[in-house]
Design an enzyme around this catalytic site. Structure first.
Site, PDB file in Angstrom:
ATOM      1  N   SER A   1       0.833  -1.202   0.000  1.00  0.00           N
ATOM      2  CA  SER A   1       0.000   0.000   0.000  1.00  0.00           C
ATOM      3  C   SER A   1       0.865   1.248   0.000  1.00  0.00           C
ATOM      4  CB  SER A   1      -0.929   0.023   1.220  1.00  0.00           C
ATOM      5  OG  SER A   1      -1.778  -1.106   1.237  1.00  0.00           O
TER       6      SER A   1
ATOM      7  N   ASP B   1      -3.985   2.218  -2.131  1.00  0.00           N
ATOM      8  CA  ASP B   1      -3.275   3.415  -2.573  1.00  0.00           C
ATOM      9  C   ASP B   1      -4.187   4.630  -2.437  1.00  0.00           C
ATOM     10  OD1 ASP B   1      -1.122   1.739  -3.321  1.00  0.00           O
ATOM     11  OD2 ASP B   1      -2.098   1.338  -5.243  1.00  0.00           O
TER      12      ASP B   1
ATOM     13  N   SER C   1      -3.183  -3.738  -2.967  1.00  0.00           N
ATOM     14  CA  SER C   1      -2.546  -2.491  -2.538  1.00  0.00           C
ATOM     15  C   SER C   1      -3.601  -1.434  -2.239  1.00  0.00           C
ATOM     16  CB  SER C   1      -1.592  -1.989  -3.631  1.00  0.00           C
ATOM     17  OG  SER C   1      -0.833  -0.898  -3.170  1.00  0.00           O
TER      18      SER C   1
END
Length: 324
Positions: A223, A263, A261
């Site tokens: 992340s 983000d 992830s």
């Protein structure tokens, strides 16, 4: 052994815009950063607090989600109202809710009359190098980060919320950078865009277009949290446009935007008089992308090789691979 060095000290200059005095998010007037770092006994974790002056009266803000596989406490109210009303805190995944509660305690002490508050806390997963299930963050850790926030250059690499994070095959952590905008762009004197990142994502490290091969780190949770601060007179819609460019900039260092992830980018301004034409956003967009790219590289070159939970090791990127 190598000493941590910012990427510019290695001869890598990102973009063309000038940096602020510290080349940090704290170059934005009124923005301070405080951090608490926890190491030892299987732990590599911490708290990073971004504390802008005027948060108690609300500041225009926006959040962009590149991939929503993460925890970002308070995000829906920011989307709804276009403001933040608290400092922004970052930490490890399973400590998110303890940090939010400790932040709430601190906020209530600041405002005895408050009956509703929206703490903003983001995270990345530092479980490869830290015993994440212990959830070791205490209210004292959070309050120390908030109370010691300063306008100095924030510690980068293995510090605060970046103590146990990895990115692009190497040890990473906290990184920061800034760009100044000339008066002819900002319209009313020089302004600044600054960013701070908590880097913990996968991909192939790329430096000014050059791939830097690395052994992939078998770590759960990939992340990136990006905080963008500015004193430009932008409204929340325009700040959302800046936040999206911050996530785009991850590609410049080789992010693969993996399915797992989380983000996120949060952008806010310390200005209270939004009055900036959309047609003039080209240079602020450039300032964001350059700052994020450099901050991500700083998060790597300022990190140290770290051994952590279950004898896992994350190696610092060898500087000779990056230096120009």
């Amino acid at each position: 052994m190598q000493s941590p060095r910012r990427v510019r000290e290695l001869g890598v200059v990102v973009g063309t815009l000038p940096t602020g005095r510290l080349n940090a998010i704290t170059d934005v007037p009124g923005v301070r950063v405080g951090q608490t770092t926890i190491t030892g006994d299987g732990l590599n974790t911490g708290v990073t607090a971004i504390v802008p002056d005027g948060w108690a009266e609300t500041l225009s803000a926006a959040i962009a989600v590149g991939n929503g596989y993460g925890k970002l406490v308070g995000s829906t109210q920011v989307d709804e109202l276009g403001v933040i009303e608290t400092p922004i805190l970052l930490t490890g995944t399973l400590s998110t809710f303890r940090v939010a509660d400790a932040l709430l305690t601190w906020l209530l002490a600041c405002n005895p009359d408050a009956t509703s508050l929206n703490p903003i806390v983001g995270e990345t997963n530092d479980g490869h190098l830290s015993d994440i299930r212990r959830r070791p963050i205490t209210p004292e850790h959070v309050h120390t980060a908030l109370d010691t926030a300063s306008s100095d250059l924030p510690a980068e690499g293995c510090a605060g919320a970046g103590t146990g994070t990895c990115a692009l095959g190497f040890k990473a952590g906290i990184g920061t950078a800034s760009r100044t905008l000339p008066a002819r762009v900002a319209g009313s004197g020089e302004h600044t865009v600054g960013v701070l990142v908590q880097a913990n994502f996968s991909g192939l490290l790329t430096v000014l277009g050059r791939p830097i091969p690395a052994q992939p780190i078998d770590a759960d949770g990939n992340s990136c949290m990006i905080v963008v601060a500015t004193d430009l007179p932008l409204d929340s819609r325009q700040l959302g446009r800046l936040a999206r460019r911050a996530i785009f900039a991850m590609a410049r260092v080789g992010s693969d935007y993996a399915p797992g992830s989380g983000d996120y980018a949060i952008a806010f301004t310390t200005s209270r008089t939004p009055d900036f034409p959309d047609r003039d956003l080209r240079t602020p967009f450039q300032a964001v992308t350059e700052s994020v790219e450099e901050a991500l590289l700083n998060s790597l070159t300022m990190a140290r090789t770290t051994m952590g939970h279950h004898d896992h090791t994350a190696h610092a990127v060898p500087h000779h691979l990056i230096a120009l």
